[in-house]
Design a protein around this motif. Structure first.
Motif, PDB file in Angstrom:
ATOM      1  N   TYR A  42       0.772  -1.277   0.129  1.00  0.00           N
ATOM      2  CA  TYR A  42      -0.089   0.117   0.106  1.00  0.00           C
ATOM      3  C   TYR A  42       0.840   1.142  -0.105  1.00  0.00           C
ATOM      4  CZ  TYR A  42      -3.688   3.178   1.367  1.00  0.00           C
ATOM      5  OH  TYR A  42      -4.649   4.473   1.310  1.00  0.00           O
ATOM      6  N   ILE A  43       1.588   1.357   0.945  1.00  0.00           N
ATOM      7  CA  ILE A  43       2.647   2.418   0.835  1.00  0.00           C
ATOM      8  C   ILE A  43       3.681   2.552  -0.305  1.00  0.00           C
ATOM      9  CG2 ILE A  43       4.590   3.232   2.528  1.00  0.00           C
ATOM     10  CD1 ILE A  43       3.356   2.452   4.774  1.00  0.00           C
ATOM     11  N   THR A  44       4.077   1.472  -0.822  1.00  0.00           N
ATOM     12  CA  THR A  44       4.839   1.609  -1.925  1.00  0.00           C
ATOM     13  C   THR A  44       4.126   2.258  -3.213  1.00  0.00           C
ATOM     14  OG1 THR A  44       6.184  -0.165  -1.216  1.00  0.00           O
ATOM     15  CG2 THR A  44       6.068   0.167  -3.814  1.00  0.00           C
ATOM     16  N   GLN A  45       2.931   1.620  -3.460  1.00  0.00           N
ATOM     17  CA  GLN A  45       1.939   2.329  -4.296  1.00  0.00           C
ATOM     18  C   GLN A  45       1.562   3.732  -4.349  1.00  0.00           C
ATOM     19  OE1 GLN A  45      -1.123  -0.431  -6.355  1.00  0.00           O
ATOM     20  NE2 GLN A  45      -0.759  -1.767  -4.705  1.00  0.00           N
ATOM     21  N   LYS A  46       1.386   4.082  -2.875  1.00  0.00           N
ATOM     22  CA  LYS A  46       0.924   5.414  -2.624  1.00  0.00           C
ATOM     23  C   LYS A  46       1.855   6.520  -2.770  1.00  0.00           C
ATOM     24  CE  LYS A  46      -1.002   7.938   1.140  1.00  0.00           C
ATOM     25  NZ  LYS A  46      -1.596   8.091   2.679  1.00  0.00           N
ATOM     26  N   TYR A  47       3.506   6.043  -2.196  1.00  0.00           N
ATOM     27  CA  TYR A  47       4.455   7.272  -2.590  1.00  0.00           C
ATOM     28  C   TYR A  47       5.345   6.820  -3.473  1.00  0.00           C
ATOM     29  CZ  TYR A  47       2.450   8.287   2.042  1.00  0.00           C
ATOM     30  OH  TYR A  47       1.550   8.509   3.159  1.00  0.00           O
ATOM     31  N   LEU A  48       5.904   5.654  -3.981  1.00  0.00           N
ATOM     32  CA  LEU A  48       6.768   5.354  -4.922  1.00  0.00           C
ATOM     33  C   LEU A  48       6.105   5.620  -6.243  1.00  0.00           C
ATOM     34  CD1 LEU A  48       9.594   4.592  -5.481  1.00  0.00           C
ATOM     35  CD2 LEU A  48       8.819   2.329  -5.519  1.00  0.00           C
ATOM     36  N   TYR A  49       5.117   4.955  -6.389  1.00  0.00           N
ATOM     37  CA  TYR A  49       4.476   5.084  -7.603  1.00  0.00           C
ATOM     38  C   TYR A  49       3.446   6.339  -7.866  1.00  0.00           C
ATOM     39  CZ  TYR A  49       6.270   0.331  -8.300  1.00  0.00           C
ATOM     40  OH  TYR A  49       6.996  -0.487  -8.628  1.00  0.00           O
ATOM     41  N   ARG A  50       3.008   6.663  -6.672  1.00  0.00           N
ATOM     42  CA  ARG A  50       2.117   7.778  -6.412  1.00  0.00           C
ATOM     43  C   ARG A  50       0.793   7.545  -7.293  1.00  0.00           C
ATOM     44  NH1 ARG A  50       7.156  11.499  -8.128  1.00  0.00           N
ATOM     45  NH2 ARG A  50       8.264  11.419  -6.123  1.00  0.00           N
ATOM     46  N   ARG A  51       0.356   6.260  -7.215  1.00  0.00           N
ATOM     47  CA  ARG A  51      -0.719   5.843  -7.940  1.00  0.00           C
ATOM     48  C   ARG A  51      -1.924   6.383  -7.706  1.00  0.00           C
ATOM     49  NH1 ARG A  51      -2.357  -0.665  -8.335  1.00  0.00           N
ATOM     50  NH2 ARG A  51      -3.782  -0.505 -10.117  1.00  0.00           N
ATOM     51  N   PHE A  52      -2.321   6.680  -6.532  1.00  0.00           N
ATOM     52  CA  PHE A  52      -3.640   6.906  -5.806  1.00  0.00           C
ATOM     53  C   PHE A  52      -3.806   8.634  -6.280  1.00  0.00           C
ATOM     54  CE2 PHE A  52      -2.600   3.712  -2.140  1.00  0.00           C
ATOM     55  CZ  PHE A  52      -2.880   2.691  -3.344  1.00  0.00           C
ATOM     56  N   LEU A  53      -2.669   9.231  -6.930  1.00  0.00           N
ATOM     57  CA  LEU A  53      -2.855  10.582  -7.098  1.00  0.00           C
ATOM     58  C   LEU A  53      -3.627  10.677  -8.549  1.00  0.00           C
ATOM     59  CD1 LEU A  53       0.640  12.318  -6.396  1.00  0.00           C
ATOM     60  CD2 LEU A  53      -1.621  13.141  -5.589  1.00  0.00           C
ATOM     61  N   ARG A  54      -3.877   9.686  -9.248  1.00  0.00           N
ATOM     62  CA  ARG A  54      -4.264   9.816 -10.467  1.00  0.00           C
ATOM     63  C   ARG A  54      -5.286   8.809 -10.783  1.00  0.00           C
ATOM     64  NH1 ARG A  54      -1.734   5.448 -12.379  1.00  0.00           N
ATOM     65  NH2 ARG A  54      -0.035   4.627 -10.971  1.00  0.00           N
ATOM     66  N   ARG A  55      -6.083   8.959 -11.749  1.00  0.00           N
ATOM     67  CA  ARG A  55      -7.299   8.336 -11.978  1.00  0.00           C
ATOM     68  C   ARG A  55      -6.738   7.111 -12.952  1.00  0.00           C
ATOM     69  NH1 ARG A  55     -10.328  13.063 -11.976  1.00  0.00           N
ATOM     70  NH2 ARG A  55     -10.284  13.518 -14.442  1.00  0.00           N
ATOM     71  N   GLU A  56      -7.399   6.111 -12.795  1.00  0.00           N
ATOM     72  CA  GLU A  56      -7.098   4.768 -13.847  1.00  0.00           C
ATOM     73  C   GLU A  56      -7.748   4.998 -15.126  1.00  0.00           C
ATOM     74  OE1 GLU A  56      -5.174   1.872 -12.841  1.00  0.00           O
ATOM     75  OE2 GLU A  56      -4.407   3.499 -11.576  1.00  0.00           O
ATOM     76  N   ALA A  57      -7.525   4.314 -16.355  1.00  0.00           N
ATOM     77  CA  ALA A  57      -8.001   4.479 -17.431  1.00  0.00           C
ATOM     78  C   ALA A  57      -9.522   4.223 -17.622  1.00  0.00           C
ATOM     79  CB  ALA A  57      -7.264   3.828 -18.675  1.00  0.00           C
ATOM     80  N   SER A  58      -9.907   3.113 -16.612  1.00  0.00           N
ATOM     81  CA  SER A  58     -11.287   2.795 -16.614  1.00  0.00           C
ATOM     82  C   SER A  58     -12.386   3.855 -16.006  1.00  0.00           C
ATOM     83  CB  SER A  58     -11.420   1.552 -15.713  1.00  0.00           C
ATOM     84  OG  SER A  58     -10.864   1.818 -14.514  1.00  0.00           O
ATOM     85  N   ASP A  59     -11.665   4.885 -15.272  1.00  0.00           N
ATOM     86  CA  ASP A  59     -12.376   5.856 -14.741  1.00  0.00           C
ATOM     87  C   ASP A  59     -13.026   6.728 -15.915  1.00  0.00           C
ATOM     88  OD1 ASP A  59     -12.175   4.617 -12.353  1.00  0.00           O
ATOM     89  OD2 ASP A  59     -10.311   5.804 -11.876  1.00  0.00           O
ATOM     90  N   GLY A  60     -12.591   6.942 -17.146  1.00  0.00           N
ATOM     91  CA  GLY A  60     -13.120   7.702 -18.069  1.00  0.00           C
ATOM     92  C   GLY A  60     -12.930   9.214 -17.832  1.00  0.00           C
ATOM     93  N   ASP A  61     -11.652   9.625 -17.868  1.00  0.00           N
ATOM     94  CA  ASP A  61     -11.056  10.882 -17.845  1.00  0.00           C
ATOM     95  C   ASP A  61     -11.675  11.846 -18.984  1.00  0.00           C
ATOM     96  OD1 ASP A  61     -10.106  13.177 -17.065  1.00  0.00           O
ATOM     97  OD2 ASP A  61      -7.888  12.436 -17.204  1.00  0.00           O
ATOM     98  N   ASN A  62     -12.615  12.447 -18.596  1.00  0.00           N
ATOM     99  CA  ASN A  62     -13.134  13.557 -19.780  1.00  0.00           C
ATOM    100  C   ASN A  62     -12.298  14.630 -19.799  1.00  0.00           C
ATOM    101  OD1 ASN A  62     -15.559  11.809 -20.000  1.00  0.00           O
ATOM    102  ND2 ASN A  62     -16.470  12.950 -18.141  1.00  0.00           N
ATOM    103  N   ASP A  63     -11.353  14.675 -19.115  1.00  0.00           N
ATOM    104  CA  ASP A  63     -10.507  16.061 -19.054  1.00  0.00           C
ATOM    105  C   ASP A  63      -9.181  15.709 -19.919  1.00  0.00           C
ATOM    106  OD1 ASP A  63     -12.225  17.848 -18.031  1.00  0.00           O
ATOM    107  OD2 ASP A  63     -11.746  17.255 -15.966  1.00  0.00           O
TER     108      ASP A  63
END
Length: 410
Positions: free
Chosen positions: A104-125
């Motif tokens: 959890y901590i690796t994905q949160k801080y090293l990859y900063r994964r939770f800062l961004r939306r995944e492709a499946s979320d349909g980013d309209n911007d």
């Protein structure tokens, strides 16, 4: 220190729900518990610098104290956990499993994964939408229609495991190759005797993932310590059957459970953090005031450097916008275009910020150019492309020389 502890969210760890955390990440501006502080140390000091509230008493003064009091755990997680996928396992679900916490901590801080939306979320911007102001002549501006920025090995899609067969007394654990597949009736997890890519064998069977639940389980013996189970829905073909698998490491177990939950739609246990209405921290208020200042107009003598930049915000990883950057002693202002100073896209305060000369390149994203650099603040992560290496050197030098470094102590 009491000022730090009283901030919204600081009564519990920023990464788990452990109460009364007495350790801090001084560059991120958050409080963590003793257990999570160990995972932060493993990340490296370039990502998280850990200090004790009780032992390192001399450092809690001056600029560091002011910086710590400007954020708070709640405000921090509104950014760093904003887009945490529902299938990610939170440390509170398995509080005594170090691999869950580490993952959890690796994905949160090293990859900063939770800062961004995944492709499946349909980013309209996304930079490819009609609302963007990108320069279509620049290849970095229009990479593809996907905004997915999944770091390498973030989610498992297939692999070899040991499958438990209760009816086989002689050899209850057998090698099987698992592979996720989408069918007209939903997602399934097929299992083969060997990798179908290297042979033309048919699947031995398939686990119906619709409504199923995946969990980490305790191994049955010393040779099968790292296990996970999938309990199918009572309405499925297998009618509540439990499938058990064994893998080579605890880390793999976590990844498999998250992958199964992603395909089954199972929602992981939610943290109790950030309960109640959001309260704007002083850093957010400062950023808002700087944005108002930008809209009102920035004096020419305040400008240190300005120029065209390609900008990729944390929540739109995967493509760049053509923007106009303007640097002052207080912040890096990002505008939609030169001369349109009333249209401020974002403000990145330089107080306590960090310049990333070689920003992380995510899988599924066009490779970064030689002019790429990042600017990481406590509440955001942005990547820029100055388009040439010489221009990058100029921007990095200007930013580095104007960043207010948080000093420890007086």
């Amino acid at each position: 220190m009491n000022e730090i502890i009283k901030l919204p969210g600081n009564s519990i760890c920023v990464d788990c729900d452990a109460k009364n955390p007495d350790w801090a990440s001084i560059n991120l501006g958050v409080l963590v518990c003793l257990t999570c502080s160990g995972s932060h140390r493993h990340l490296g000091v370039h990502i998280s610098q850990v200090r004790s509230l009780k032992l390192d008493t001399e450092c809690w003064q001056g600029e560091l104290l002011k910086y710590m009091c400007s954020i708070g755990n709640n405000a921090f997680n509104r950014a760093w956990e904003k887009n945490c996928p529902a299938h990610i396992i939170h440390p509170d679900e398995y509080p005594y499993n170090p691999s869950v916490r580490e993952n959890y901590i690796t994905q949160k801080y090293l990859y900063r994964r939770f800062l961004r939306r995944e492709a499946s979320d349909g980013d309209n911007d996304s930079p490819n939408s009609n609302n963007s102001n990108n320069n279509s002549n620049n290849s970095n501006n229009n990479p593809n229609n996907s905004t997915c920025a999944t770091p390498a090995s973030a989610d498992i899609s297939e692999g070899m495991v040991l499958k438990h067969s209760p009816t086989n007394v002689i050899k209850p654990w057998q090698n099987r190759f698992l592979k996720f597949k989408t069918t007209p009736h939903g997602n399934v997890l097929e299992y083969y005797k060997q990798n179908p890519a290297s042979s033309s064998n048919s699947p031995q069977g398939a686990v119906d993932l619709n409504g199923s639940e995946a969990e980490i389980v305790t191994g049955t013996d010393k040779d099968h310590q790292h296990c996970f189970s999938i309990v199918t829905s009572s309405e499925s073909e297998h009618s509540g059957r439990t499938f058990e698998f064994s893998v080579g490491s605890a880390k793999e177990t976590v990844k498999w459970v998250e992958a199964v939950r992603k395909h089954s739609g199972q929602i992981s246990k939610l943290s109790s953090k950030n309960s109640g209405p959001p309260v704007m921290c002083s850093m957010e208020m400062s950023r808002l005031n700087l944005k108002r200042k930008a809209i009102a107009g920035i004096e020419q003598e305040e400008i240190i450097m300005q120029g065209e930049l390609l900008h990729r915000a944390a929540y739109t990883f995967g493509g760049f916008y053509s923007r106009w950057g303007l640097l002052t002693k207080e912040a890096l202002f990002v505008f939609e275009a030169e001369g349109e100073l009333g249209k401020c896209v974002c403000v990145l305060p330089t107080h306590g910020a960090h310049v990333d000369k070689n920003p992380f390149s995510y899988e599924g994203v066009e490779k970064l150019g030689r002019g790429a650099f990042g600017l990481l603040t406590a509440l955001s992560h942005n990547v820029f492309d100055a388009q040439t290496e010489d221009s990058k050197i100029d921007w990095v030098a200007a930013l580095t020389s104007n960043i207010t470094v948080i000093t420890i102590g007086k």
